[in-house]
Design an enzyme around this catalytic site. Sequence first.
Site, short mmCIF file in Angstrom:
data_model
loop_
_atom_site.label_atom_id
_atom_site.label_comp_id
_atom_site.label_asym_id
_atom_site.label_seq_id
_atom_site.Cartn_x
_atom_site.Cartn_y
_atom_site.Cartn_z
N GLY A 46 -2.39 -4.23 -12.33
CA GLY A 46 -3.39 -3.56 -12.43
C GLY A 46 -1.65 -1.74 -12.70
O GLY A 46 -1.31 -2.85 -12.53
N GLN A 51 2.92 4.88 -11.89
CA GLN A 51 4.62 4.44 -11.94
C GLN A 51 4.85 4.41 -13.87
O GLN A 51 5.88 3.77 -13.64
CB GLN A 51 3.83 2.55 -12.17
CG GLN A 51 3.40 2.40 -10.69
CD GLN A 51 2.78 0.64 -10.97
OE1 GLN A 51 1.13 0.76 -10.70
NE2 GLN A 51 3.30 0.32 -10.10
N CYS A 94 4.21 -5.65 -6.84
CA CYS A 94 4.42 -4.74 -7.44
C CYS A 94 4.23 -4.33 -8.94
O CYS A 94 6.35 -4.78 -8.77
CB CYS A 94 4.34 -3.71 -6.43
SG CYS A 94 4.43 -1.56 -7.36
N LEU A 95 4.48 -3.68 -9.93
CA LEU A 95 5.10 -3.94 -10.88
C LEU A 95 6.30 -2.81 -10.55
O LEU A 95 7.72 -3.03 -11.06
CB LEU A 95 4.73 -3.54 -12.04
CG LEU A 95 3.80 -4.56 -12.81
CD1 LEU A 95 2.93 -3.84 -13.96
CD2 LEU A 95 4.54 -5.53 -13.21
N HIS A 136 -4.78 -1.34 -3.84
CA HIS A 136 -3.64 -1.30 -3.89
C HIS A 136 -3.26 0.14 -5.11
O HIS A 136 -1.97 0.74 -4.93
CB HIS A 136 -2.64 -2.43 -4.24
CG HIS A 136 -1.17 -2.75 -5.14
ND1 HIS A 136 -0.26 -3.09 -4.81
CD2 HIS A 136 -0.47 -2.16 -6.16
CE1 HIS A 136 0.40 -3.28 -5.59
NE2 HIS A 136 0.71 -2.34 -6.15
N GLU A 137 -3.98 0.39 -6.59
CA GLU A 137 -3.72 0.95 -7.68
C GLU A 137 -4.00 2.36 -6.63
O GLU A 137 -3.41 3.16 -7.01
CB GLU A 137 -4.44 1.05 -8.84
CG GLU A 137 -4.53 -0.57 -9.09
CD GLU A 137 -3.13 -0.89 -8.88
OE1 GLU A 137 -2.03 0.11 -9.44
OE2 GLU A 137 -2.85 -2.04 -9.46
N HIS A 140 -1.05 3.89 -4.65
CA HIS A 140 -0.16 4.63 -5.85
C HIS A 140 -0.33 6.36 -6.28
O HIS A 140 0.44 6.64 -6.10
CB HIS A 140 -0.01 4.53 -7.30
CG HIS A 140 0.68 2.33 -7.19
ND1 HIS A 140 2.29 2.66 -6.75
CD2 HIS A 140 0.36 1.37 -7.38
CE1 HIS A 140 2.53 1.22 -7.13
NE2 HIS A 140 1.22 0.79 -7.17
O1 GNR Z 1 0.53 -7.37 -11.18
C1 GNR Z 1 0.43 -7.00 -10.08
N1 GNR Z 1 -0.52 -8.06 -9.16
C2 GNR Z 1 -0.76 -7.86 -7.98
C3 GNR Z 1 -0.76 -8.63 -7.01
C4 GNR Z 1 -1.89 -8.59 -5.98
C5 GNR Z 1 -1.98 -7.04 -5.22
C6 GNR Z 1 -1.89 -6.60 -5.97
C7 GNR Z 1 -0.97 -6.41 -7.73
S1 GNR Z 1 -1.16 -5.02 -8.19
C8 GNR Z 1 -0.08 -5.60 -9.86
C9 GNR Z 1 0.77 -4.21 -10.69
C10 GNR Z 1 1.28 -3.20 -9.65
O2 GNR Z 1 2.25 -3.01 -9.11
N2 GNR Z 1 -0.45 -1.96 -9.61
O3 GNR Z 1 0.11 -1.00 -9.13
NI NI Z 2 1.45 -1.77 -7.76
#
Ligand code: GNR
Ligand code: NI
Length: 174
Positions: A46, A51, A94-95, A136-137, A140
């Site tokens: 995601g 980001q 999270c990236l 999660h997205e 952000h």
């Molecule tokens: O790549 C991602 N893996 C992930 C694993 C578990 C829960 C959420 C994520 S999202 C993350 C990519 C990211 O930072 N998206 O904002």
């Molecule tokens: Ni993230």
Amino acid sequence: MALLPIITAPDPRLKTVASRVDAVDDDIRRLMDDMLETMYAAPGVGLAAPQVGISKRVIVVDVARTGDAPEPMQMANPEIIEASSERSTVEEGCLSLPEHFAEVKRPERVRIRYLDRENEIRERDMDGFLATCIQHEMDHLDGILFVDHISGLKRGMIMRKLTKLKKQDVKAGA
Ligand code: GNR
Ligand code: NI
């Protein structure tokens, strides 16, 4: 198509509430496509526009397993309109918090309303890992990171490590 640089914490741009999109036009579609390309390259499941330094309510997700057909999703102005009281705990990464992981508890199922890439309003029910990723997205877009859902002790450990890493990178001219 273009790869966009991904911002890592700590950074004030990751703590900012993003603006709603007026309509999904060619510019937003290009952003969505660049975000998908950036997400696949990372690789991640995601990516949210903040980001990559764009303070707009745009997210992309693809939780298809590697080897299976891709299932790209591109959304603007996503909203949770229903959430289950049942919660599930999933280990998140999270990236923008590279190499850190922690268990986060969130609703197991959500119904999302959003604008698709044709600017049509859609609703979709999600569960499991897709529901986790979408939430999660969406966090952000409100300046929230997964570490904001865990204990202050763990959050402090992760943020201190990332702060140190950034200072080293600055010194090294990275
Ligand atoms: O790549 C991602 N893996 C992930 C694993 C578990 C829960 C959420 C994520 S999202 C993350 C990519 C990211 O930072 N998206 O904002
Ligand atoms: Ni993230």
